[in-house]
Design a protein around this motif. Sequence first.
Motif, PDB file in Angstrom:
ATOM      1  N   GLY A  12       0.781  -1.219   0.000  1.00  0.00           N
ATOM      2  CA  GLY A  12       0.000   0.000   0.000  1.00  0.00           C
ATOM      3  C   GLY A  12       0.812   1.268   0.000  1.00  0.00           C
ATOM      4  O   GLY A  12       0.246   2.357  -0.040  1.00  0.00           O
ATOM      5  N   GLN A  13       2.145   1.182   0.054  1.00  0.00           N
ATOM      6  CA  GLN A  13       2.999   2.363   0.078  1.00  0.00           C
ATOM      7  C   GLN A  13       3.948   2.349  -1.126  1.00  0.00           C
ATOM      8  O   GLN A  13       4.396   1.294  -1.555  1.00  0.00           O
ATOM      9  N   GLY A  14       4.236   3.540  -1.650  1.00  0.00           N
ATOM     10  CA  GLY A  14       5.172   3.634  -2.755  1.00  0.00           C
ATOM     11  C   GLY A  14       6.594   3.336  -2.315  1.00  0.00           C
ATOM     12  O   GLY A  14       6.986   3.626  -1.184  1.00  0.00           O
ATOM     13  N   ASP A  15       7.390   2.752  -3.200  1.00  0.00           N
ATOM     14  CA  ASP A  15       8.752   2.323  -2.891  1.00  0.00           C
ATOM     15  C   ASP A  15       9.742   2.911  -3.897  1.00  0.00           C
ATOM     16  O   ASP A  15       9.358   3.386  -4.971  1.00  0.00           O
ATOM     17  N   LEU A  16      11.031   2.859  -3.548  1.00  0.00           N
ATOM     18  CA  LEU A  16      12.109   3.282  -4.436  1.00  0.00           C
ATOM     19  C   LEU A  16      13.034   2.106  -4.710  1.00  0.00           C
ATOM     20  O   LEU A  16      13.263   1.264  -3.838  1.00  0.00           O
ATOM     21  N   ILE A  17      13.594   2.061  -5.920  1.00  0.00           N
ATOM     22  CA  ILE A  17      14.652   1.113  -6.266  1.00  0.00           C
ATOM     23  C   ILE A  17      15.874   1.926  -6.669  1.00  0.00           C
ATOM     24  O   ILE A  17      15.784   2.843  -7.500  1.00  0.00           O
ATOM     25  N   VAL A  18      17.009   1.608  -6.074  1.00  0.00           N
ATOM     26  CA  VAL A  18      18.252   2.338  -6.313  1.00  0.00           C
ATOM     27  C   VAL A  18      19.252   1.401  -6.977  1.00  0.00           C
ATOM     28  O   VAL A  18      19.470   0.273  -6.517  1.00  0.00           O
ATOM     29  N   LYS A  19      19.852   1.861  -8.071  1.00  0.00           N
ATOM     30  CA  LYS A  19      20.920   1.113  -8.734  1.00  0.00           C
ATOM     31  C   LYS A  19      22.257   1.677  -8.282  1.00  0.00           C
ATOM     32  O   LYS A  19      22.511   2.877  -8.409  1.00  0.00           O
ATOM     33  N   GLN A  20      23.102   0.799  -7.742  1.00  0.00           N
ATOM     34  CA  GLN A  20      24.426   1.237  -7.287  1.00  0.00           C
ATOM     35  C   GLN A  20      25.363   0.038  -7.247  1.00  0.00           C
ATOM     36  O   GLN A  20      24.987  -1.064  -6.829  1.00  0.00           O
TER      37      GLN A  20
END
Length: 688
Positions: free
Chosen positions: A500-508
């Motif tokens: 139910g919550q927005g998420d982030l994906i980080v490329k590193q």
Amino acid sequence: MSSSPNPSTARRNRFVSACQQLLALGLVLAALTPAARTITMDVRPASPGSADLRTSAAAATVPTAPVDPDVTEYSLTAPKGARLAPGALRATSRRTTTGGQQLTSDAVPVLGYGAVGVTWQHGVEVADDALAVEARTYQDGAWSDWTEVPYHEEHGPDPDSAEAQQARPGTAPLLVGEVDQVQVRIATDAAAPADMRLAVIDPGEATTTARQTPEIDTDALDGDGTATSETSEGELSLRAAVAAPKPKIFSRAQWGADESMRDAPSLHYYEVHAGFVHHTVNANGYTRDQVPSIIRGIYAYHTRSQGWSDIGYNFLVDRFGRIWEGRFGGVDRPVVGAHTLGYNDNAFAASAIGNFETTQPSRAMIRAYGRLFAWKLSLHGVNANDDRQYVTSDYFKAINGHRDAGSTACPGINLYNRIPRIRQLATETQQGWDGRELESSLVGGDRPDLVLRRATDGKVFLRQVVPTDTGYRLGKPVATGLLLPDADLILKAGDWDLDGQGDLIVKQGGGLWLHRGLGGGAFAPPTRLARGFADVTKLAAVGDFTGDGRPDLMGQPDGRSMQVYPGNGAAGLRAPFSAYSAIQGRKQIPIGRWDGDGAPDSLIRTRSGLVLYYGNGPGGFTRKKSLALPVGGYDWLVGVDDVDITGHSDLIARSANDGRLWVIPGSVRGFRAPVAITGDTTEYDMVG
């Protein structure tokens, strides 16, 4: 004795039969959800260190017991054939040279979060354009300007119904809020109607309140996934497989309804063939906590001043996207209301709280309408996209504005212009999409937000895109607590883990890291999502490309074809598959369902412009088309789902020379002229 079914019934039966077959086979129609609110951003500075949104189940502060409103009425004209004692009338009157009449009421007190309206004697018919009512309020030692109190003769119970036999015609109730006094003035083309009364409504104040979620979970109303309704003769007439996402609804008790005020014996049912969109014409700046009192004021005016058996609307929708039960009798039943004169028996109505002749509806409101109409219509076997439903005496679309059924401005031009979008959302939902906001807002609410990283220290902020009277502005920066100076890429991944919550994906460092959203712009510590992405270019979060209800990624490894990386929530990614041959270009821009066929599409930015690649879900990209949009002056382009609520995806761009932001509205034919977003982004390092 048999008779031939009418075309509307035949279409409905075919629709219902198809739904039941799907239900019997145990199939879920997994439609491809758009990259809604996709502001997926490439950030390349230097180098990563559970509420179900489909139901709009936000909590509300509600009364814990019935609240008794108080209605005070002041006589403005005498009843027909009657004489009143001197001083009984609370208005001054004068005749005009054209044979009309002008009345000005006394200034009368207002208690509580008040509303006012004007009614007149039963049976006196007045055309919309033959009477004008205005009101002004007194507060803090000064009078306000005069404001229209809308009157439309098309509102009310059907003339031949029992409810109409004692009903009083009148204006809509006008919310005036917490003021000291109110005064009305009335202008008529002929003599003023007999027995005019000014009603001043105090909605009452709850003695005890509680923070609650919606009491009515429509998922629990029917255990086998089907719903039935009966005609007034008791004949089983409709049976529909209700596979559409089902909204949660605040009950009458949660807005403090005093059930003794309604006329219980008058409750009756018939059929639902269509739905109508209305507006209450109340003020627009109300708070979340004021909504229950607004509904109580409407209820009191309809029952005690106009003599209706109950509140006229079946449902009400507030600007925060919350749905409220209106007329008593069961949200899943074909309750006959008093809303669309002449068509109440075969339709239901949901009224938007506010005046949408003067303001734009919120995205949350439009989405709530889409969910509500999808569920309610499918419950009664009606396809939301049907353009020929027989309603009492004429044919209508399945979803209409009140003005489609009569000479009225309701539901206001701004909301009326959004009905095609409501129809689109309801149709998509009925066709099997799970309705989940896969590209959920990270801050919360119904506005798209931008993910920004400060160039000086790598701190990540969120800023919402807020509509204004002339365009858009950036909301205040919301600190996320994330410090990502070494991230190669930050993707707004939507509701990746479906909590139910927005998420982030980080490329590193060649890997992908998931930062689970906690709501309000906060994030949990990162968890590794995948390895081996060092050589993957044009990586983007494309929404639910595969149609399994989860967001997916798409990118192109060096020397290989464009790949789809199906999302698997916190567990990572499933095996990739080819979406297209190798694609030339510098960046992929997810754009949601550009062509409206159900599958997300993408734009590829090249040196000279944009190329649109049409998606076909598991079938990948099927074709491409160059779009005419000069992009050389922009250092940043991102896709967003329908900023201006017109039913089509848009772009947000940043000018390279001065850092100015723009909304570039999209349409099936291309792009319209850019609209400025006020707010400075020059301190953020954004590389497209």
